[in-house]
Motif scaffolding. Structure first.
Motif, PDB file in Angstrom:
ATOM      1  N   ALA A  65     -17.316  40.875 -68.686  1.00  0.00           N
ATOM      2  CA  ALA A  65     -17.930  41.668 -67.621  1.00  0.00           C
ATOM      3  C   ALA A  65     -19.070  42.529 -68.161  1.00  0.00           C
ATOM      4  CB  ALA A  65     -16.875  42.540 -66.943  1.00  0.00           C
ATOM      5  N   VAL A  66     -18.854  43.145 -69.317  1.00  0.00           N
ATOM      6  CA  VAL A  66     -19.897  43.984 -69.920  1.00  0.00           C
ATOM      7  C   VAL A  66     -21.090  43.134 -70.339  1.00  0.00           C
ATOM      8  CG1 VAL A  66     -20.441  45.528 -71.833  1.00  0.00           C
ATOM      9  CG2 VAL A  66     -18.226  45.711 -70.671  1.00  0.00           C
ATOM     10  N   ALA A  67     -20.807  42.019 -71.011  1.00  0.00           N
ATOM     11  CA  ALA A  67     -21.893  41.149 -71.463  1.00  0.00           C
ATOM     12  C   ALA A  67     -22.693  40.632 -70.281  1.00  0.00           C
ATOM     13  CB  ALA A  67     -21.322  39.979 -72.274  1.00  0.00           C
ATOM     14  N   TRP A  68     -22.001  40.255 -69.206  1.00  0.00           N
ATOM     15  CA  TRP A  68     -22.705  39.683 -68.062  1.00  0.00           C
ATOM     16  C   TRP A  68     -23.532  40.731 -67.324  1.00  0.00           C
ATOM     17  CZ3 TRP A  68     -22.473  35.067 -69.519  1.00  0.00           C
ATOM     18  CH2 TRP A  68     -23.027  34.057 -68.744  1.00  0.00           C
ATOM     19  N   ALA A  69     -23.081  41.969 -67.352  1.00  0.00           N
ATOM     20  CA  ALA A  69     -23.887  43.035 -66.748  1.00  0.00           C
ATOM     21  C   ALA A  69     -25.220  43.167 -67.467  1.00  0.00           C
ATOM     22  CB  ALA A  69     -23.124  44.351 -66.793  1.00  0.00           C
ATOM     23  N   PHE A  70     -25.207  43.103 -68.801  1.00  0.00           N
ATOM     24  CA  PHE A  70     -26.452  43.170 -69.564  1.00  0.00           C
ATOM     25  C   PHE A  70     -27.297  41.910 -69.343  1.00  0.00           C
ATOM     26  CE2 PHE A  70     -24.216  46.484 -71.931  1.00  0.00           C
ATOM     27  CZ  PHE A  70     -25.239  47.398 -72.135  1.00  0.00           C
ATOM     28  N   GLY A  71     -26.637  40.757 -69.267  1.00  0.00           N
ATOM     29  CA  GLY A  71     -27.369  39.523 -69.027  1.00  0.00           C
ATOM     30  C   GLY A  71     -28.066  39.522 -67.679  1.00  0.00           C
ATOM     31  N   CYS A  72     -27.387  40.029 -66.654  1.00  0.00           N
ATOM     32  CA  CYS A  72     -27.993  40.107 -65.328  1.00  0.00           C
ATOM     33  C   CYS A  72     -29.152  41.106 -65.302  1.00  0.00           C
ATOM     34  CB  CYS A  72     -26.946  40.487 -64.288  1.00  0.00           C
ATOM     35  SG  CYS A  72     -25.821  39.142 -63.867  1.00  0.00           S
ATOM     36  N   PHE A  73     -29.032  42.174 -66.073  1.00  0.00           N
ATOM     37  CA  PHE A  73     -30.148  43.117 -66.184  1.00  0.00           C
ATOM     38  C   PHE A  73     -31.372  42.402 -66.767  1.00  0.00           C
ATOM     39  CE2 PHE A  73     -32.535  46.256 -68.723  1.00  0.00           C
ATOM     40  CZ  PHE A  73     -32.905  47.136 -67.706  1.00  0.00           C
ATOM     41  N   GLY A  74     -31.127  41.596 -67.797  1.00  0.00           N
ATOM     42  CA  GLY A  74     -32.223  40.827 -68.375  1.00  0.00           C
ATOM     43  C   GLY A  74     -32.822  39.847 -67.385  1.00  0.00           C
ATOM     44  N   MET A  75     -31.977  39.208 -66.590  1.00  0.00           N
ATOM     45  CA  MET A  75     -32.486  38.275 -65.580  1.00  0.00           C
ATOM     46  C   MET A  75     -33.312  39.006 -64.531  1.00  0.00           C
ATOM     47  SD  MET A  75     -31.848  35.092 -66.131  1.00  0.00           S
ATOM     48  CE  MET A  75     -31.922  34.309 -64.520  1.00  0.00           C
ATOM     49  N   GLY A  76     -32.919  40.211 -64.183  1.00  0.00           N
ATOM     50  CA  GLY A  76     -33.703  40.993 -63.238  1.00  0.00           C
ATOM     51  C   GLY A  76     -35.092  41.282 -63.767  1.00  0.00           C
ATOM     52  N   LEU A  77     -35.186  41.558 -65.069  1.00  0.00           N
ATOM     53  CA  LEU A  77     -36.495  41.783 -65.680  1.00  0.00           C
ATOM     54  C   LEU A  77     -37.351  40.528 -65.669  1.00  0.00           C
ATOM     55  CD1 LEU A  77     -35.491  43.852 -68.863  1.00  0.00           C
ATOM     56  CD2 LEU A  77     -36.529  44.743 -66.768  1.00  0.00           C
ATOM     57  N   VAL A  78     -36.729  39.394 -65.981  1.00  0.00           N
ATOM     58  CA  VAL A  78     -37.486  38.160 -66.177  1.00  0.00           C
ATOM     59  C   VAL A  78     -37.870  37.499 -64.857  1.00  0.00           C
ATOM     60  CG1 VAL A  78     -37.386  35.827 -67.133  1.00  0.00           C
ATOM     61  CG2 VAL A  78     -36.473  37.753 -68.444  1.00  0.00           C
ATOM     62  N   VAL A  79     -36.903  37.328 -63.968  1.00  0.00           N
ATOM     63  CA  VAL A  79     -37.160  36.560 -62.750  1.00  0.00           C
ATOM     64  C   VAL A  79     -38.223  37.228 -61.887  1.00  0.00           C
ATOM     65  CG1 VAL A  79     -36.147  35.755 -60.590  1.00  0.00           C
ATOM     66  CG2 VAL A  79     -34.906  35.448 -62.734  1.00  0.00           C
ATOM     67  N   ALA A  80     -38.091  38.529 -61.682  1.00  0.00           N
ATOM     68  CA  ALA A  80     -39.095  39.228 -60.877  1.00  0.00           C
ATOM     69  C   ALA A  80     -40.455  39.218 -61.561  1.00  0.00           C
ATOM     70  CB  ALA A  80     -38.638  40.665 -60.615  1.00  0.00           C
ATOM     71  N   SER A  81     -40.475  39.385 -62.871  1.00  0.00           N
ATOM     72  CA  SER A  81     -41.749  39.415 -63.599  1.00  0.00           C
ATOM     73  C   SER A  81     -42.461  38.067 -63.560  1.00  0.00           C
ATOM     74  CB  SER A  81     -41.513  39.824 -65.057  1.00  0.00           C
ATOM     75  OG  SER A  81     -41.123  41.180 -65.149  1.00  0.00           O
ATOM     76  N   THR A  82     -41.696  36.969 -63.611  1.00  0.00           N
ATOM     77  CA  THR A  82     -42.350  35.659 -63.557  1.00  0.00           C
ATOM     78  C   THR A  82     -43.058  35.464 -62.221  1.00  0.00           C
ATOM     79  OG1 THR A  82     -40.254  34.642 -62.867  1.00  0.00           O
ATOM     80  CG2 THR A  82     -40.829  34.517 -65.202  1.00  0.00           C
ATOM     81  N   SER A  83     -42.451  35.941 -61.143  1.00  0.00           N
ATOM     82  CA  SER A  83     -43.093  35.818 -59.832  1.00  0.00           C
ATOM     83  C   SER A  83     -44.381  36.638 -59.768  1.00  0.00           C
ATOM     84  CB  SER A  83     -42.131  36.262 -58.729  1.00  0.00           C
ATOM     85  OG  SER A  83     -40.985  35.433 -58.694  1.00  0.00           O
ATOM     86  N   VAL A  84     -44.323  37.859 -60.324  1.00  0.00           N
ATOM     87  CA  VAL A  84     -45.506  38.723 -60.315  1.00  0.00           C
ATOM     88  C   VAL A  84     -46.625  38.123 -61.166  1.00  0.00           C
ATOM     89  CG1 VAL A  84     -46.400  40.973 -61.019  1.00  0.00           C
ATOM     90  CG2 VAL A  84     -44.190  40.822 -59.854  1.00  0.00           C
ATOM     91  N   LEU A  85     -46.280  37.703 -62.376  1.00  0.00           N
ATOM     92  CA  LEU A  85     -47.298  37.171 -63.276  1.00  0.00           C
ATOM     93  C   LEU A  85     -47.877  35.852 -62.766  1.00  0.00           C
ATOM     94  CD1 LEU A  85     -45.907  37.916 -66.844  1.00  0.00           C
ATOM     95  CD2 LEU A  85     -47.885  38.916 -65.730  1.00  0.00           C
ATOM     96  N   LEU A  86     -47.058  35.060 -62.083  1.00  0.00           N
ATOM     97  CA  LEU A  86     -47.571  33.809 -61.543  1.00  0.00           C
ATOM     98  C   LEU A  86     -48.770  34.068 -60.631  1.00  0.00           C
ATOM     99  CD1 LEU A  86     -46.735  30.601 -60.998  1.00  0.00           C
ATOM    100  CD2 LEU A  86     -46.319  31.569 -58.748  1.00  0.00           C
ATOM    101  N   LEU A  87     -48.635  35.053 -59.760  1.00  0.00           N
ATOM    102  CA  LEU A  87     -49.724  35.358 -58.836  1.00  0.00           C
ATOM    103  C   LEU A  87     -50.911  35.988 -59.563  1.00  0.00           C
ATOM    104  CD1 LEU A  87     -47.662  36.687 -55.795  1.00  0.00           C
ATOM    105  CD2 LEU A  87     -48.650  34.412 -56.127  1.00  0.00           C
TER     106      LEU A  87
END
Length: 209
Positions: free
Chosen positions: A92-114
């Motif tokens: 649970a702890v590891a996945w919380a950090f992993g999801c935080f990382g995904m939040g950084l990456v997924v949203a940023s890829t959409s922004v940078l794409l444009l």
């Protein structure tokens, strides 16, 4: 586009096996196993919020690198609960950090794409981004499932539903064969972030003399 596919594919493929691992290897109920991933929703949203702050805009590429390292670490840490001495809440702890990382990456890829796309290419590139996301999800999940089944994971899946006997708690290597390659794929994603560069205007363009 490659980064989005690598990030989503590695994380989703690994996440698909977390509840089954907790049920068959640590004896959790399906409800508790699913709840072990619940905190990730909040940390994913937090990561998305953080990358949108104006103060971190100049450091977006570094945030994406950090995000992929967190994803890789989370995926690599998850199978540690195959060892009885490791507390089950580690996932649970590891996945919380992993999801935080995904939040950084997924949203940023959409922004940078444009930001990196010419106006007339934005629609095409956005579609390609979604295709990369879906295609890598399918391919990496298929790869993980094949590796899982090859090491006896299918028997464990039947044991979890009560359709086979004597397989419960066996073949932990089947889970390791899923998580560790996906962690390696996430590390490749961290390298891909070093190739991402935001398009910036050339000196003198748009400036008044």
């Amino acid at each position: 586009m490659l980064l989005r596919g690598v990030a989503a594919g590695s994380f989703v493929a690994a996440e698909s096996f977390v509840p089954l691992m907790l049920v068959t290897q640590r004896g959790l109920s399906p409800t508790l196993a699913g709840l072990s991933l619940a905190a990730g929703g909040a940390t994913w949203a937090l990561g998305s919020w953080l990358q949108a702050r104006p103060g971190v805009e100049p450091y977006r590429e570094r945030l994406m690198f950090l995000g992929m390292l967190l994803v890789a670490a989370a995926v690599a840490t998850a199978p540690s609960v195959l060892l009885p001495a490791v507390p089950v809440w580690t996932v649970a702890v590891a996945w919380a950090f992993g999801c935080f990382g995904m939040g950084l990456v997924v949203a940023s890829t959409s922004v940078l794409l444009l930001q990196l796309s010419a106006p007339h290419e934005a629609g095409t590139n956005s579609a390609a981004l979604q295709i990369s996301d879906a295609l890598c999800n399918v391919l990496l999940l298929a790869f993980g499932g094949a590796a899982f089944a090859a090491l006896g994971g299918g028997a464990m899946a039947h044991a979890a539903t009560g359709t086979a006997s004597g397989a419960h708690g066996s073949h932990p290597a089947a889970f390791a064969a899923v998580f560790l390659p996906m962690a390696a794929v996430a590390l490749v994603g961290a390298w891909v972030t070093t190739r991402v560069r935001e398009r910036r205007p050339a000196a003198g363009i748009g400036q008044k003399g």
